[in-house]
Design an enzyme around this catalytic site. Sequence first.
Site, PDB file in Angstrom:
ATOM      1  N   TRP A 101       0.835  -1.213   0.000  1.00  0.00           N
ATOM      2  CA  TRP A 101       0.000   0.000   0.000  1.00  0.00           C
ATOM      3  C   TRP A 101       0.858   1.246   0.000  1.00  0.00           C
ATOM      4  O   TRP A 101       0.540   2.219  -0.686  1.00  0.00           O
ATOM      5  CB  TRP A 101      -0.970  -0.007   1.183  1.00  0.00           C
ATOM      6  CG  TRP A 101      -1.969  -1.118   1.105  1.00  0.00           C
ATOM      7  CD1 TRP A 101      -2.147  -2.127   2.008  1.00  0.00           C
ATOM      8  CD2 TRP A 101      -2.934  -1.351   0.057  1.00  0.00           C
ATOM      9  NE1 TRP A 101      -3.161  -2.954   1.591  1.00  0.00           N
ATOM     10  CE2 TRP A 101      -3.656  -2.504   0.400  1.00  0.00           C
ATOM     11  CE3 TRP A 101      -3.242  -0.683  -1.131  1.00  0.00           C
ATOM     12  CZ2 TRP A 101      -4.679  -3.023  -0.405  1.00  0.00           C
ATOM     13  CZ3 TRP A 101      -4.260  -1.192  -1.936  1.00  0.00           C
ATOM     14  CH2 TRP A 101      -4.960  -2.347  -1.565  1.00  0.00           C
ATOM     15  N   ASP A 171      -1.365   6.672   6.372  1.00  0.00           N
ATOM     16  CA  ASP A 171      -2.473   5.785   6.017  1.00  0.00           C
ATOM     17  C   ASP A 171      -2.673   4.852   7.208  1.00  0.00           C
ATOM     18  O   ASP A 171      -1.813   4.030   7.510  1.00  0.00           O
ATOM     19  CB  ASP A 171      -2.082   4.992   4.759  1.00  0.00           C
ATOM     20  CG  ASP A 171      -3.120   3.933   4.362  1.00  0.00           C
ATOM     21  OD1 ASP A 171      -4.118   3.748   5.091  1.00  0.00           O
ATOM     22  OD2 ASP A 171      -2.901   3.283   3.322  1.00  0.00           O
ATOM     23  N   LYS A 195     -11.847  -1.612   7.050  1.00  0.00           N
ATOM     24  CA  LYS A 195     -11.020  -2.522   7.814  1.00  0.00           C
ATOM     25  C   LYS A 195     -11.488  -2.572   9.265  1.00  0.00           C
ATOM     26  O   LYS A 195     -11.773  -3.627   9.798  1.00  0.00           O
ATOM     27  CB  LYS A 195      -9.541  -2.106   7.754  1.00  0.00           C
ATOM     28  CG  LYS A 195      -9.003  -1.848   6.345  1.00  0.00           C
ATOM     29  CD  LYS A 195      -8.840  -3.113   5.541  1.00  0.00           C
ATOM     30  CE  LYS A 195      -8.774  -2.884   4.042  1.00  0.00           C
ATOM     31  NZ  LYS A 195      -7.573  -2.248   3.542  1.00  0.00           N
TER      32      LYS A 195
HETATM   33  C1  LIG Z   1      -7.073  -1.861   2.197  1.00  0.00           C
HETATM   34  C2  LIG Z   1      -6.014  -0.825   2.261  1.00  0.00           C
HETATM   35  C3  LIG Z   1      -5.886   0.168   1.279  1.00  0.00           C
HETATM   36  C4  LIG Z   1      -6.776   0.229   0.067  1.00  0.00           C
HETATM   37  O1  LIG Z   1      -8.038   0.635   0.418  1.00  0.00           O
HETATM   38  P1  LIG Z   1      -9.175   0.904  -0.674  1.00  0.00           P
HETATM   39  O2  LIG Z   1     -10.236   1.532   0.173  1.00  0.00           O
HETATM   40  O3  LIG Z   1      -9.558  -0.405  -1.250  1.00  0.00           O
HETATM   41  O4  LIG Z   1      -8.642   1.826  -1.696  1.00  0.00           O
HETATM   42  C5  LIG Z   1      -4.918   1.121   1.440  1.00  0.00           C
HETATM   43  N1  LIG Z   1      -4.091   1.110   2.499  1.00  0.00           N
HETATM   44  C6  LIG Z   1      -4.171   0.170   3.459  1.00  0.00           C
HETATM   45  C7  LIG Z   1      -3.234   0.201   4.612  1.00  0.00           C
HETATM   46  C8  LIG Z   1      -5.135  -0.826   3.370  1.00  0.00           C
HETATM   47  O5  LIG Z   1      -5.205  -1.769   4.321  1.00  0.00           O
END
Ligand SMILES: *Cc1c(COP(=O)(O)O)cnc(C)c1O
Length: 359
Positions: A101, A171, A195
């Site tokens: 990511w 993030d 998540k």
């Molecule tokens: C799942 C995830 C993403 C991607 O998320 P989307 O909402 O599908 O774009 C980005 N960063 C992390 C850390 C993730 O776990």
Amino acid sequence: MARVYNFSAGPAVLPEEVLREAAEEMLDYRGTGMSVMEMSHRSKAYETIIKEAEADLRELMGIPDNYKVLFLQGGASQQFAMIPMNLMKNRVADYIVTGQWARKAYQEAALYGKANKIASSEDETFSYIPDCSDLPVSPDADYVYICENNTIYGTKFKTLPDTKGKPLVADVSSCFLSEPVDVAKYGLIYGGVQKNIGPAGVVIVIVREDLVTEEVLPGTPTMLRYKTHVDNNSLYNTPPAYGIYICGKVFKWLKGKGGLEAMKAYNEKKAGILYDFLDGSSLFHGTVRREDRSLMNVPFVTGNQELDAKFVKEAKEAGFENLKGHRSVGGMRASIYNAMPMEGVEKLAAFMKDFEKRN
Ligand SMILES: *Cc1c(COP(=O)(O)O)cnc(C)c1O
């Protein structure tokens, strides 16, 4: 009705109490005679929902007044572009690449300016967090970027990098609200909610107000400017209204559980059950450097791909869903977000112990 133990990395388990409450309110939300799904986002009832959601999130995280809270769409992946479009004033940003990511975010930023990879753990399949105490932060960097919890690899920053005065952008998709955070240490925090908070379709951005300006990269669409959403309290256009409503319920659920300190203690205990088992197991082992282990995503392997597949299959039959590791790394991964009950983890550990005896 039989609910399984869902160890999915995302979309993931939600608190059963929240789902029940939403079910009760499905046809008639508190006397409005309609579902929240059917409601105008400009209605009084909805205004209360989104305002309360923001207020509860602010209370849970202790968000200072000089930070804005935005409920947006496009997932975490859209932020990979929105962040440079809005913050890359000098067209320079530094990225710490600790997984897929972070790498995607880094690659996206390179479309807009000079993205520097100032640290990485690629050399050992992202199984650790690099030392970030004295990094070569670029003097003209607009921000330093991290992915705080690496969902796929199961690592987590336990100490934030020294950004040498540059705003930190993080993030937190897979560790959102799993433990207390000092928001003031960040310029911008964001995460997709699917998540640890709510249904897919909402991304929450918490951004220091001085970083939200008119000065964005040329060509940045109106919808992708933070200022547009700040000026309109996340109601510039139709927001992901139902998703925000569920997030709001999860915030109240977390407050009822005692807030983020209590969640952290619970999550440490829960993850400890799995890690202790893995450390003592003769069959299974964890794949991550001990001090960098995530409380949310626990990857493990047997060292034998056939046995891994057998485990995933038998676990599924026993009611433990989604234990297969990410398609890029294989093995297994148990995602044990806030809403995964202690009992689910205890039962999984017992099942693993039994599997170990039989194989
Ligand atoms: C799942 C995830 C993403 C991607 O998320 P989307 O909402 O599908 O774009 C980005 N960063 C992390 C850390 C993730 O776990």
